[in-house]
Design a protein around this motif. Structure first.
Motif, PDB file in Angstrom:
ATOM      1  N   LEU A  43      16.115  -7.020  25.346  1.00  0.00           N
ATOM      2  CA  LEU A  43      16.518  -5.919  26.221  1.00  0.00           C
ATOM      3  C   LEU A  43      16.286  -4.575  25.534  1.00  0.00           C
ATOM      4  N   GLU A  44      16.582  -4.515  24.249  1.00  0.00           N
ATOM      5  CA  GLU A  44      16.344  -3.276  23.505  1.00  0.00           C
ATOM      6  C   GLU A  44      14.855  -2.957  23.454  1.00  0.00           C
ATOM      7  N   ALA A  45      14.024  -4.009  23.323  1.00  0.00           N
ATOM      8  CA  ALA A  45      12.578  -3.797  23.314  1.00  0.00           C
ATOM      9  C   ALA A  45      12.098  -3.325  24.674  1.00  0.00           C
ATOM     10  N   ALA A  46      12.687  -3.867  25.740  1.00  0.00           N
ATOM     11  CA  ALA A  46      12.316  -3.425  27.091  1.00  0.00           C
ATOM     12  C   ALA A  46      12.625  -1.941  27.268  1.00  0.00           C
ATOM     13  N   VAL A  47      13.802  -1.511  26.791  1.00  0.00           N
ATOM     14  CA  VAL A  47      14.166  -0.092  26.865  1.00  0.00           C
ATOM     15  C   VAL A  47      13.130   0.754  26.125  1.00  0.00           C
TER      16      VAL A  47
ATOM     17  N   THR B  44      18.050  -0.277  34.768  1.00  0.00           N
ATOM     18  CA  THR B  44      18.554  -1.657  34.840  1.00  0.00           C
ATOM     19  C   THR B  44      18.588  -2.296  33.459  1.00  0.00           C
ATOM     20  N   ALA B  45      17.603  -1.986  32.612  1.00  0.00           N
ATOM     21  CA  ALA B  45      17.604  -2.532  31.245  1.00  0.00           C
ATOM     22  C   ALA B  45      18.766  -1.971  30.436  1.00  0.00           C
ATOM     23  N   LEU B  46      19.028  -0.684  30.588  1.00  0.00           N
ATOM     24  CA  LEU B  46      20.158  -0.081  29.877  1.00  0.00           C
ATOM     25  C   LEU B  46      21.489  -0.683  30.331  1.00  0.00           C
ATOM     26  N   LEU B  47      21.619  -0.942  31.640  1.00  0.00           N
ATOM     27  CA  LEU B  47      22.846  -1.545  32.153  1.00  0.00           C
ATOM     28  C   LEU B  47      23.059  -2.944  31.585  1.00  0.00           C
ATOM     29  N   ALA B  48      21.957  -3.675  31.389  1.00  0.00           N
ATOM     30  CA  ALA B  48      22.052  -5.063  30.931  1.00  0.00           C
ATOM     31  C   ALA B  48      22.252  -5.180  29.434  1.00  0.00           C
ATOM     32  N   THR B  49      22.012  -4.103  28.694  1.00  0.00           N
ATOM     33  CA  THR B  49      22.100  -4.163  27.232  1.00  0.00           C
ATOM     34  C   THR B  49      23.551  -4.016  26.773  1.00  0.00           C
TER      35      THR B  49
ATOM     36  N   ALA C  90      26.751  -3.036  24.787  1.00  0.00           N
ATOM     37  CA  ALA C  90      27.027  -1.896  23.905  1.00  0.00           C
ATOM     38  C   ALA C  90      28.520  -1.658  23.858  1.00  0.00           C
ATOM     39  N   GLU C  91      28.985  -1.109  22.755  1.00  0.00           N
ATOM     40  CA  GLU C  91      30.415  -0.844  22.599  1.00  0.00           C
ATOM     41  C   GLU C  91      30.834   0.451  23.298  1.00  0.00           C
ATOM     42  N   GLY C  92      30.003   1.457  23.243  1.00  0.00           N
ATOM     43  CA  GLY C  92      30.354   2.744  23.827  1.00  0.00           C
ATOM     44  C   GLY C  92      29.737   2.942  25.197  1.00  0.00           C
ATOM     45  N   PRO C  93      30.042   4.075  25.846  1.00  0.00           N
ATOM     46  CA  PRO C  93      29.548   4.346  27.200  1.00  0.00           C
ATOM     47  C   PRO C  93      28.138   4.935  27.245  1.00  0.00           C
ATOM     48  N   GLU C  94      27.542   5.252  26.078  1.00  0.00           N
ATOM     49  CA  GLU C  94      26.280   5.992  26.083  1.00  0.00           C
ATOM     50  C   GLU C  94      25.156   5.307  26.874  1.00  0.00           C
ATOM     51  N   PRO C  95      24.902   3.993  26.665  1.00  0.00           N
ATOM     52  CA  PRO C  95      23.820   3.368  27.444  1.00  0.00           C
ATOM     53  C   PRO C  95      24.076   3.403  28.950  1.00  0.00           C
ATOM     54  N   ILE C  96      25.342   3.262  29.356  1.00  0.00           N
ATOM     55  CA  ILE C  96      25.657   3.290  30.788  1.00  0.00           C
ATOM     56  C   ILE C  96      25.437   4.699  31.329  1.00  0.00           C
ATOM     57  N   GLU C  97      25.798   5.695  30.533  1.00  0.00           N
ATOM     58  CA  GLU C  97      25.556   7.078  30.967  1.00  0.00           C
ATOM     59  C   GLU C  97      24.062   7.361  31.054  1.00  0.00           C
ATOM     60  N   GLN C  98      23.285   6.824  30.114  1.00  0.00           N
ATOM     61  CA  GLN C  98      21.834   6.977  30.183  1.00  0.00           C
ATOM     62  C   GLN C  98      21.271   6.284  31.416  1.00  0.00           C
ATOM     63  N   ALA C  99      21.829   5.116  31.738  1.00  0.00           N
ATOM     64  CA  ALA C  99      21.395   4.400  32.937  1.00  0.00           C
ATOM     65  C   ALA C  99      21.702   5.224  34.188  1.00  0.00           C
ATOM     66  N   ARG C 100      22.912   5.767  34.257  1.00  0.00           N
ATOM     67  CA  ARG C 100      23.280   6.620  35.394  1.00  0.00           C
ATOM     68  C   ARG C 100      22.295   7.779  35.541  1.00  0.00           C
ATOM     69  N   ASP C 101      21.981   8.444  34.430  1.00  0.00           N
ATOM     70  CA  ASP C 101      21.056   9.582  34.483  1.00  0.00           C
ATOM     71  C   ASP C 101      19.669   9.141  34.935  1.00  0.00           C
ATOM     72  N   ALA C 102      19.243   7.944  34.486  1.00  0.00           N
ATOM     73  CA  ALA C 102      17.924   7.440  34.871  1.00  0.00           C
ATOM     74  C   ALA C 102      17.885   7.165  36.374  1.00  0.00           C
TER      75      ALA C 102
END
Length: 332
Positions: free
Chosen positions: A49-53, A80-85, A87-99
């Motif tokens: 998933l990290e590689a997909a991102v 969708t890849a960021l949502l599936a990865t 993570a402990e913090g909210p950063e990937p979800i916030e990046q997904a929202r922005d995307a």
């Protein structure tokens, strides 16, 4: 380590192949997106998933500025890849929202109805997750789901319709019950689960059917109502329907979740609904058996938080089931 190395080798090989290909920048961006989607579709480890991102990011870097629709589609997949990865913090979800929000800015004018609706549905998921962390409004997630339902209706897209009804219901139930509208939201949640179940079947959509039945059971258990026993009996029926799909062999984690939910329901129901004053020793015994089965599965599959919650429920229920005299003797 081997999985990380193998994935890294694949990414480097993909980047080399794309770089050396005799293709336009747009074609290379599409190639990278396809490779990323392949990694994301059947990830063997979080590294996939990290590689997909990473690959989606490379695709965006080389995507021509005069192809905003292609860039929007890449961003939607990136989200969708960021949502599936994990993570402990909210950063990937916030990046997904922005995307998703950036993608929708273009898709709304140039995209297909289905891809717009899919992006709205995924935006709703991101916002719902962030709302649980206090970093977004649940009402905004509900709005995104409702916009997606304009396209994903029950006739043309029953599977997506059912998933959206489930998401809407869980969003309604996630809003704190601190005002006079809380009962209305509970009723809307139950109604949404039931609407979803009108369009999916045990045979054609088993996963969605089981998810909705399990979550309907949960909603019926906790809804504020004077019909507590009646709702509990309906919840048991819903859990039993879910367990037609969620089996110990086919889906052990989901099976454990559902039997733990069923155990909680049984523990709060009288053995004879017509004589509630007679108590529920039979239901308590059945609940303890289910809890212990769920506990063994959670421990076997490395779910410490769920195992701890179920173990606490077992201890509490066992203590309640022991007669007072025996409790006193045990304490001594």
């Amino acid at each position: 380590m081997a999985a990380r190395s193998r994935t890294g080798d694949q990414v480097r090989a993909a980047l080399r192949a794309v770089e050396e290909a005799e293709a336009s920048a747009a074609e290379k961006a599409e190639m990278l997106m396809e490779i990323a989607m392949g990694l994301q579709q059947k990830p063997r480890a979080v590294e996939d998933l990290e590689a997909a991102v990473e690959l989606y990011g490379k695709a965006l870097e080389i995507c021509p500025d005069d192809l905003p629709l292609l860039a929007a589609r890449i961003r939607a997949r990136l989200g969708t890849a960021l949502l599936a990865t994990p993570a402990e913090g909210p950063e990937p979800i916030e990046q997904a929202r922005d995307a998703f929000q950036a993608a929708l800015g273009v898709l709304a004018g140039e995209g297909l109805d289905e891809e717009i609706a899919e992006a709205e549905m995924n935006l709703g998921l991101a916002l719902q997750s962030l709302a649980g962390l206090g970093r977004a409004r649940m009402q905004d997630a509900i709005g995104a789901y409702q916009r997606a339902l304009r396209t994903f209706d029950r006739k043309r897209h029953p599977k997506e319709f059912a998933i959206l009804q489930n998401n809407l219901a869980t969003a309604f139930l996630s809003i704190p019950f601190t005002d006079e509208r809380s009962k209305m939201r509970e009723a809307l949640a139950v109604q949404a689960f039931e609407e979803g179940l009108k369009v999916v079947t045990l045979v054609d959509h088993p996963s969605e059917y089981a998810m909705l039945q399990n979550n309907l059971g949960n909603a019926l258990q906790y809804v504020s109502s004077s019909h507590r026993v009646e709702n509990g009996l309906r919840a048991l029926e819903a859990y039993d329907e879910a367990l037609k799909v969620r089996t110990p062999r086919g889906a052990p984690g989901e099976y454990a979740n559902t039997i733990a939910n069923k155990a909680n329901c049984l523990a709060n129901l009288p053995d004879d609904p017509a004589r509630p004053e007679a108590g529920n020793p039979l239901n308590v015994a059945a609940a303890l058996a289910l809890y212990r089965e769920a506990l063994a599965i959670f421990e076997r599959f490395g779910e410490p938080d769920k195992a701890a919650a179920v173990a606490a429920a077992v201890d509490e229920l066992t203590a309640e089931a022991v007669p007072p005299a025996r409790q006193a003797n045990g304490a001594a």
